[in-house]
Enzyme design. Structure first.
Site, PDB file in Angstrom:
ATOM      1  N   GLY A 153       0.614  -1.161  -0.066  1.00  0.00           N
ATOM      2  CA  GLY A 153       0.273   0.133   0.028  1.00  0.00           C
ATOM      3  C   GLY A 153       0.757   1.534  -0.032  1.00  0.00           C
ATOM      4  O   GLY A 153       2.367   0.996   0.015  1.00  0.00           O
ATOM      5  N   ARG A 183       3.932   6.213   1.871  1.00  0.00           N
ATOM      6  CA  ARG A 183       4.734   7.552   2.233  1.00  0.00           C
ATOM      7  C   ARG A 183       3.930   8.413   0.776  1.00  0.00           C
ATOM      8  O   ARG A 183       4.195   9.001   0.646  1.00  0.00           O
ATOM      9  CB  ARG A 183       5.358   7.378   2.481  1.00  0.00           C
ATOM     10  CG  ARG A 183       6.383   7.040   1.351  1.00  0.00           C
ATOM     11  CD  ARG A 183       7.784   6.756   0.383  1.00  0.00           C
ATOM     12  NE  ARG A 183       8.083   6.188   0.079  1.00  0.00           N
ATOM     13  CZ  ARG A 183       9.707   5.812  -0.467  1.00  0.00           C
ATOM     14  NH1 ARG A 183      10.406   7.310   0.261  1.00  0.00           N
ATOM     15  NH2 ARG A 183      10.160   5.717  -1.389  1.00  0.00           N
ATOM     16  N   GLY A 222       6.895   7.285   6.745  1.00  0.00           N
ATOM     17  CA  GLY A 222       6.057   7.880   5.428  1.00  0.00           C
ATOM     18  C   GLY A 222       7.459   9.286   4.526  1.00  0.00           C
ATOM     19  O   GLY A 222       6.506  10.144   4.201  1.00  0.00           O
ATOM     20  N   ARG A 240       3.321  14.514  -7.934  1.00  0.00           N
ATOM     21  CA  ARG A 240       3.303  13.414  -8.900  1.00  0.00           C
ATOM     22  C   ARG A 240       1.925  13.185  -9.844  1.00  0.00           C
ATOM     23  O   ARG A 240       0.765  12.857  -8.984  1.00  0.00           O
ATOM     24  CB  ARG A 240       4.111  12.683  -9.078  1.00  0.00           C
ATOM     25  CG  ARG A 240       3.351  11.583  -8.046  1.00  0.00           C
ATOM     26  CD  ARG A 240       4.502  10.209  -7.385  1.00  0.00           C
ATOM     27  NE  ARG A 240       4.137   9.172  -7.036  1.00  0.00           N
ATOM     28  CZ  ARG A 240       4.451   8.023  -6.735  1.00  0.00           C
ATOM     29  NH1 ARG A 240       6.012   8.344  -7.244  1.00  0.00           N
ATOM     30  NH2 ARG A 240       3.832   6.759  -6.074  1.00  0.00           N
ATOM     31  N   ARG A 260      -2.347  -0.638  -9.688  1.00  0.00           N
ATOM     32  CA  ARG A 260      -1.423  -1.251 -10.286  1.00  0.00           C
ATOM     33  C   ARG A 260      -1.823  -2.519 -10.290  1.00  0.00           C
ATOM     34  O   ARG A 260      -2.344  -2.984 -10.283  1.00  0.00           O
ATOM     35  CB  ARG A 260      -0.243  -0.770  -9.678  1.00  0.00           C
ATOM     36  CG  ARG A 260       0.439  -1.264  -8.069  1.00  0.00           C
ATOM     37  CD  ARG A 260       0.020   0.209  -7.135  1.00  0.00           C
ATOM     38  NE  ARG A 260       0.060   1.326  -7.258  1.00  0.00           N
ATOM     39  CZ  ARG A 260       1.312   1.818  -6.919  1.00  0.00           C
ATOM     40  NH1 ARG A 260       2.169   1.496  -6.758  1.00  0.00           N
ATOM     41  NH2 ARG A 260       1.297   3.426  -7.207  1.00  0.00           N
ATOM     42  N   ASP A 284       4.274  -4.138  -7.520  1.00  0.00           N
ATOM     43  CA  ASP A 284       3.125  -3.179  -7.265  1.00  0.00           C
ATOM     44  C   ASP A 284       3.774  -2.172  -7.472  1.00  0.00           C
ATOM     45  O   ASP A 284       3.820  -0.703  -6.697  1.00  0.00           O
ATOM     46  CB  ASP A 284       3.476  -3.148  -5.258  1.00  0.00           C
ATOM     47  CG  ASP A 284       5.204  -3.381  -4.669  1.00  0.00           C
ATOM     48  OD1 ASP A 284       5.687  -4.196  -4.715  1.00  0.00           O
ATOM     49  OD2 ASP A 284       5.532  -2.704  -4.299  1.00  0.00           O
ATOM     50  N   ASN A 285       4.281  -2.763  -8.458  1.00  0.00           N
ATOM     51  CA  ASN A 285       5.331  -0.651  -9.078  1.00  0.00           C
ATOM     52  C   ASN A 285       5.183  -1.212 -11.162  1.00  0.00           C
ATOM     53  O   ASN A 285       5.408   0.021 -10.997  1.00  0.00           O
ATOM     54  CB  ASN A 285       6.785  -0.963  -8.727  1.00  0.00           C
ATOM     55  CG  ASN A 285       7.010  -0.154  -7.466  1.00  0.00           C
ATOM     56  OD1 ASN A 285       6.582   0.176  -6.809  1.00  0.00           O
ATOM     57  ND2 ASN A 285       8.363  -0.607  -7.158  1.00  0.00           N
ATOM     58  N   ASP A 295       6.746   5.136 -10.010  1.00  0.00           N
ATOM     59  CA  ASP A 295       7.502   4.664  -8.546  1.00  0.00           C
ATOM     60  C   ASP A 295       8.199   5.060  -9.197  1.00  0.00           C
ATOM     61  O   ASP A 295       9.825   3.684  -9.271  1.00  0.00           O
ATOM     62  CB  ASP A 295       6.706   4.151  -7.896  1.00  0.00           C
ATOM     63  CG  ASP A 295       5.157   3.458  -7.808  1.00  0.00           C
ATOM     64  OD1 ASP A 295       4.848   4.474  -7.595  1.00  0.00           O
ATOM     65  OD2 ASP A 295       5.181   2.299  -6.957  1.00  0.00           O
TER      66      ASP A 295
END
Length: 568
Positions: free
Chosen positions: A151, A154, A187, A244, A251, A321-322, A331
């Site tokens: 998840g 940060r 974070g 960003r 993803r 996850d990326n 990422d």
């Protein structure tokens, strides 16, 4: 489910396969920005208020975490947690903004960045009107192994902005404090990783590679403790935050976590949402829409990785996850643009097994697509499962075809000659590997050298990468294959050079360039961050200031020992 992995082997004959290798957090006010010259036409043509965001679409579509607060916990039966950013401490400094993002996407005049309060919005200290900050729940396979719940540890999704052009963009802060997914982290993000993400997001966009965008880079005096190389040397660094943007931050891991948890109703909800919002060519009532979705993601992922290869880019943490469901580069942790051509180039010093070397990027894509299919498997019937497996088997051919198209274009050839173009590419890359010729500048200098200079072997001294390549014993043999192909494609050498210069960049974000900018930024000198931002916005155009800084020269000797790790 048993899957058959397709393995690629790096040989001269086929090396082109790889390495051619709205809640309590809402602010109901709007903040007016006044230009220094309110009557100017340039300012009046732009929206002069802080953009208003909306989280309604996501909040209406998906259940939120029932547990309030940013403390770490196992999250179930939801897709997002409400999570307010934690403002950075100490004086904030706006190191850089992307004028293009502010003006072309957020409809702001760049003069907005001159206002001190504006930095508060860019850093999470104030919330944009309409924002309901969310942290996204996802899982992932990290370095090949299922890591469970991950998840946004940060990052805070601030909301969706709809531009005057009708485009929708999701704004997200990175480095903005703890969330329920922070695990043992604080974070925060530090200056070195934030500078790299800001610069590379925009650089990749201007190289034509699908990517998230970066609007701003804000630095603080808040100390952040990091063990940069995991060797027990903990140091204080400065905190930073990047604003960003992406069309979507979903993803592969967004789907994996739901399948692993048996939350199939939520899995279908995300799939239906993503298809309806971002895959408009797929009919939402199509009974085979999930297979069509998988096929599209597979095709676009193969194309994205081929584009990475065409500019020598390697993603250092290509975990599931990326990897975006929209097949954009996201990422930016450890990454690198390969300098001396080496299929085993590893951009991440934390990657001891070299899993994410540049030569393995295509296989990484295949692995991640296998995991995507595993996540989809429970919502497919037996015939759809069989069909999707067949689609997966087509990945190598799709990747190979796109890779070869891109490299043929880099060589200035307009049409493919199926009989020998693959060999022409493989031959060149093998020579580059043997001579350790610089990847970016070899192709760029092939764009600048004349056919006569190639034929005669009289390569100018300033074409240092091409000179390195010409030392290979088979260089003349390759030239004798290459020149006849050029002669069939062009009436003049000038036309060929012009075309190739528009395809082969002169400037990419080399590690040493980023490091130089980072060292200055840590001392509040943002001049090189801004210079690199300017140069990398025109990577195909020779620029005097870039040449003065030797951005197209041999990398300096001090850069040979540079390392980039997962610690950020």
């Amino acid at each position: 489910m048993e899957m058959t992995t397709v393995y690629f082997h790096m040989t001269l004959a086929n090396c082109f396969l790889l390495c051619l290798s709205c809640s309590d957090f809402s602010r109901k006010h709007e903040w007016q920005l006044y230009s220094h010259n309110a009557s100017s036409s340039s300012c009046s043509a732009k929206r002069d208020i802080i953009p208003t965001l909306s989280c309604k679409k996501l909040i209406d579509a998906f259940p939120l975490d029932e547990i309030d607060g940013n403390y770490v916990h196992t999250v179930k039966r939801c897709v997002f947690s409400e999570s307010p950013p934690t403002p950075l401490k100490g004086p904030l400094k706006l190191a850089a903004v992307s004028e293009e993002v502010l003006e072309s996407i957020l409809d702001l005049d760049v003069s907005a960045s001159l206002y001190e309060d504006f930095v508060l919005y860019l850093s999470g200290s104030k919330l944009f009107p309409g924002s309901v900050p969310l942290a996204h729940r996802y899982g992932g396979h990290q370095f090949g192994y299922w890591a469970g719940q991950l998840g946004d540890g940060r990052a805070h999704l601030l909301g969706e902005y709809t531009s005057r052009k009708g485009e929708t963009w999701e704004l997200q802060l990175k480095g903005s404090g703890k969330t329920p997914y922070s695990r043992s982290g604080d974070g925060r993000a530090v200056v070195r990783s934030s500078v790299r993400e800001f610069l590379c997001s925009e650089a990749m966009h201007h190289l034509g590679v699908p990517t998230s965008r970066a609007a701003s880079l804000v630095l603080s005096e808040e100390p952040v403790l990091r063990d940069q190389f995991y060797n027990g040397s903990i140091k204080k660094e400065r905190g930073a935050v990047v604003l960003r943007l992406a069309k979507s931050w979903f993803r592969i891991g967004s789907l994996e976590i739901l399948t692993k948890s048996g939350e199939l109703d939520l899995l279908r909800k995300i799939l239906d949402f993503v298809i309806e919002e971002h895959f408009t060519s797929i009919t939402k009532n199509d009974p085979d829409k999930y297979v069509a979705f998988f096929s599209t993601v597979l095709n676009e992922t193969a194309h994205m990785i081929a584009q990475w290869m065409s500019v020598g880019f390697a993603h250092g943490v290509g975990n599931t996850d990326n990897f975006s469901l929209l097949s954009i580069t996201i990422d930016y942790g450890p990454f690198g643009f390969m300098e001396a051509y080496n299929p085993n180039f590893v951009p991440n010093s934390s990657d001891d097994e070299e899993r994410y070397s540049i030569g393995a990027q295509a296989n990484v894509g295949l692995f991640n697509l296998e995991k995507l299919l595993e996540a989809l498997y429970p919502v497919l019937n037996p015939s759809q499962q069989s069909w999707a497996k067949h689609v997966l088997k087509g990945y190598p051919q799709i990747y190979q075809k796109r890779f070869q198209e891109l490299f043929i274009a880099k060589l200035g050839l307009e049409e493919q000659d199926e009989s020998d173009d693959g060999y022409l590419i493989a031959f060149l890359l093998k020579m580059m590997e043997d001579t350790r010729a610089d990847f970016t500048m070899t192709f760029r200098q092939l764009s600048e050298v004349s056919a006569l200079q190639l034929q005669s072997g009289s390569i100018p001294k300033e074409m240092w990468a091409l000179q390195d390549l010409s030392m290979h014993e088979f260089f003349s043999e390759w030239v004798n294959m290459y020149l006849p192909r050029l002669q069939r494609a062009y009436q003049s050498d000038e036309a060929r050079q012009h075309r190739m210069k528009g395809i082969n960049p002169r400037y990419v974000l080399r590690n040493w360039m980023a490091e130089s900018a980072i060292r200055k930024a840590e001392n509040d000198d943002f001049s090189e961050v801004r210079l690199l931002q300017e140069v990398l916005a025109r990577p195909y155009t020779e620029q005097a200031r870039a040449e003065e800084r030797h951005y197209a020269s041999r990398p300096p000797r001090w850069a040979q020992g540079l390392r980039v790790s997962c610690s950020s």
